[in-house]
Design an enzyme around this catalytic site. Structure first.
Site, PDB file in Angstrom:
ATOM      1  N   ASP A 173      -0.997 -15.726  34.834  1.00 42.66           N
ATOM      2  CA  ASP A 173      -0.147 -16.304  35.876  1.00 42.66           C
ATOM      3  C   ASP A 173      -0.984 -16.870  37.029  1.00 42.66           C
ATOM      4  OD1 ASP A 173       2.637 -16.464  35.740  1.00 42.66           O
ATOM      5  OD2 ASP A 173       2.895 -14.307  36.072  1.00 42.66           O
ATOM      6  N   LYS A 196       9.437 -18.398  26.888  1.00 47.52           N
ATOM      7  CA  LYS A 196       7.995 -18.131  26.728  1.00 47.52           C
ATOM      8  C   LYS A 196       7.713 -17.641  25.308  1.00 47.52           C
ATOM      9  CE  LYS A 196       7.370 -17.309  31.609  1.00 47.52           C
ATOM     10  NZ  LYS A 196       7.494 -16.387  32.743  1.00 47.52           N
ATOM     11  N   GLN A 198       7.015 -10.614  34.667  1.00 50.26           N
ATOM     12  CA  GLN A 198       8.040 -11.567  35.088  1.00 50.26           C
ATOM     13  C   GLN A 198       8.577 -11.184  36.474  1.00 50.26           C
ATOM     14  OE1 GLN A 198       8.826 -14.390  33.445  1.00 50.26           O
ATOM     15  NE2 GLN A 198      10.253 -14.947  35.049  1.00 50.26           N
TER      16      GLN A 198
HETATM   17  N1  GUN Z   1       9.316 -16.131  37.933  1.00 53.53           N
HETATM   18  C1  GUN Z   1       9.530 -17.441  38.189  1.00 53.53           C
HETATM   19  N2  GUN Z   1       8.422 -18.171  37.904  1.00 53.53           N
HETATM   20  C2  GUN Z   1       7.497 -17.300  37.454  1.00 53.53           C
HETATM   21  C3  GUN Z   1       6.166 -17.457  36.986  1.00 53.53           C
HETATM   22  O1  GUN Z   1       5.589 -18.553  36.933  1.00 53.53           O
HETATM   23  N3  GUN Z   1       5.545 -16.303  36.602  1.00 53.53           N
HETATM   24  C4  GUN Z   1       6.143 -15.094  36.672  1.00 53.53           C
HETATM   25  N4  GUN Z   1       5.442 -14.019  36.282  1.00 53.53           N
HETATM   26  N5  GUN Z   1       7.375 -14.919  37.088  1.00 53.53           N
HETATM   27  C5  GUN Z   1       8.048 -16.016  37.471  1.00 53.53           C
END
Ligand code: GUN
Length: 294
Positions: free
Chosen positions: A120, A53, A97
């Site tokens: 998200d 990211k 996350q």
């Molecule tokens: N963990 C796995 N996929 C995601 C996601 O799309 N967003 C977040 N915040 N955590 C994740």
């Protein structure tokens, strides 16, 4: 000939467009969009995701700040950090996350993020907006899947779509997006009776179960479009999806590979959501949606 839908290439195009947009926004406002990512603990997969990211943000002109918190961080401290970021006008998007070291914290923590910064799309208000077809933030993985589907099927109105999996992050919003685009949608799960025959009805089949090579060739209708959300690591260290790719490929109109399929799209959509958050917070029309069903 079956087409392999390389999400990695489509994601690259999305990132180029996002980079152009952020450059334009910087000129116009003097500011760059900013994404703050909170990661608690040292889950190795989460660390890789967060690093990816950061890279994508750097490549698209988005400022990213990572808040790495120790595994034993109490829930109150996590909530305190989120409250600070909610209040900070410099912060446009917030992502916590998942999974958190204590999965019981996930609901309260997700709901603590301001819906206006919830890039998200996991906040109940944004999930409700998705259901009502109102502007909000759409979860990144299903949004990316829709882009991939539309790359081969611009109009899915009236088609049969089957989603395997009913998670809040993927399965449920995926089904809603397909419905918003006028597909006839079936959501299946571990209690579904005769899953193979339900899957055989699908013009569009989306697999999001987390079981390696779960979907077999006999489950797939000739000419179907198959989207594989799974990222499973086998004992020998290689990655594979939820679909038995080699066996299913000859039956499909189009199919996504793993890796280089859905995964890169998730991060590209996160960048788009962050730019969209910036625009809304600065009173600029994001003109972001390339498809009205999203
Ligand atoms: N963990 C796995 N996929 C995601 C996601 O799309 N967003 C977040 N915040 N955590 C994740």
């Amino acid at each position: 000939m079956p087409e392999i839908i390389y999400g990695s290439l489509i994601a690259e195009k999305c990132r180029t467009e996002t980079a152009e947009k952020t450059a334009h926004l910087k000129k116009r406002t003097g500011k760059a969009p900013r994404l703050d990512v909170i990661i608690a603990g040292d889950n190795p997969a989460s660390r890789i995701y967060v690093r990816n990211k950061e890279k994508a943000a750097a490549n698209t002109g988005i400022v990213s700040i990572v808040h790495a918190l120790p595994v034993e961080t109490p829930r109150e401290n996590l909530l305190q950090r989120i409250a600070e970021l909610n209040e900070n006008p410099e912060v446009n998007g917030i992502l916590v996350q998942l999974p958190l070291p204590n999965p019981e914290d996930e609901k309260i923590v997700t709901q603590a993020v301001s819906p206006d910064k919830d890039v998200d799309g996991f906040h109940p208000l944004n999930l409700g907006r998705l259901m009502l077809r109102e502007d909000g933030f759409t979860p990144c993985t299903p949004r990316g899947c829709m882009r991939l589907i539309h790359s081969v099927l611009p109009d899915i109105s009236g088609l049969n779509a089957v989603v395997i999996g009913r998670s809040t992050i993927v399965g449920k919003p995926m089904a809603q997006l397909l419905l918003n685009a006028d597909a006839t949608v079936t959501t299946t799960h571990s209690k579904t009776t005769d899953l193979p025959s339900v899957c055989r009805r699908a013009d569009i089949l989306v697999a999001a179960v987390g079981i390696p090579r779960f979907v077999k060739a006999g489950w797939v209708r000739d000419g179907a479009v198959v989207i594989d959300v799974g990222i499973n690591r086998l004992e020998n260290g290689t990655l594979c999806g939820d679909v038995d790719f080699e066996a299913v490929l000859p039956k499909c109109r189009a199919i996504t590979p793993v890796p280089k399929g859905v995964g890169p799209m998730t991060i590209a959509m996160l960048m788009e959501n962050t730019v969209e958050a910036f625009c809304r917070q600065n009173g600029i029309d994001p003109a972001q949606r390339t498809n009205p069903s999203l």
